[in-house]
Design an enzyme around this catalytic site. Structure first.
Site, PDB file in Angstrom:
ATOM      1  N   SER A   1       0.853  -1.189   0.000  1.00 22.89           N
ATOM      2  CA  SER A   1       0.000   0.000   0.000  1.00 22.89           C
ATOM      3  C   SER A   1       0.884   1.232   0.000  1.00 22.89           C
ATOM      4  CB  SER A   1      -0.892   0.006   1.254  1.00 22.89           C
ATOM      5  OG  SER A   1      -1.497   1.261   1.460  1.00 22.89           O
TER       6      SER A   1
ATOM      7  N   TYR B   1      -2.914  -1.422  10.110  1.00 21.13           N
ATOM      8  CA  TYR B   1      -2.811  -1.469   8.653  1.00 21.13           C
ATOM      9  C   TYR B   1      -1.417  -1.053   8.194  1.00 21.13           C
ATOM     10  CZ  TYR B   1      -4.174  -0.818   3.764  1.00 21.13           C
ATOM     11  OH  TYR B   1      -4.278  -0.902   2.391  1.00 21.13           O
TER      12      TYR B   1
END
Length: 213
Positions: A116, A129
């Protein structure tokens, strides 16, 4: 469309079935299954089924991931943190562990791990995350070095996408309504910004970029 035979898995039964139908309509041979990537035993059974059907694997795309509730680390329950790590990181490790020997044996393999933007840029209120995506990036870079050092026929790519219009954010909409009343409005505004301004790249465009880069 390039002639690949595909094995697709997802925890969302309806979603993976819909994707399989679209792949089939495009002319590809496809197998699909429901899979929770955090369940190592289920993942192993899935890998056995894929290998039994197709006989080998050339490419692996580790893409499963979930986003956490938007809160500080100190307010994140350990169970929530662990669950996100089990999916976002351990799912990648398990998939790679199970399929890598067969990818090596193919003689022309490729492992693609989806990290990401948060794999190299941190932001507050997303510690599980961000931690998982930094870890995916680090693991992928190590794996690539190992394949090169050992002279093995496997390329490794780690993808760090930004705003792709998938369900990873929209799946959190229901969670907003479970927040204390005083926090809901700010969460709704943040969600609106993500949906309208940040998560705008079509998934098809992201896939094309990954396949051609």
């Amino acid at each position: 469309k390039r002639g690949a035979r595909l094995a697709l898995s997802d925890i969302n039964e309806a979603g993976v079935a819909e994707t399989a139908d679209r792949v089939s309509d495009a002319g590809a041979e496809v197998d699909h299954a429901v899979l929770d990537v955090s369940d190592r035993a289920a993942f192993a059974r899935y890998a056995d089924a894929v290998l039994e059907r197709f006989g080998g694997v050339n490419q692996l795309f580790n893409n499963a991931g979930v986003a956490p509730p938007n809160t500080t680390f100190q307010n994140t329950q350990a169970e929530v943190f662990d669950r996100i790590m089990a999916i976002n990181l351990d799912g990648v490790l398990t998939g790679t562990r199970l399929f890598l020997p067969h990818i090596i044996a193919s003689g022309d393999g490729h492992v693609v791990n989806i990290s990401s933007l948060n794999g190299f840029m941190a932001q507050p209120h997303m510690s599980p995350y961000v931690t998982s995506k930094f870890a995916v990036r680090g693991f992928s870079e190590c794996l690539r070095m190992e394949m090169l050092h050992e002279g093995l026929p496997v390329e490794v790519t780690v993808v760090l996408p930004g705003g792709v219009a998938t369900q990873i954010a929209s799946n959190r909409a229901a969670e907003i309504e479970k927040l204390p009343p005083e926090k809901r409005e700010a969460a709704r505004e943040r969600f609106k910004v993500y949906q309208e301004k940040l998560l705008t790249m079509p998934a098809e465009t992201a896939a094309q970029e990954i396949l051609t880069t």
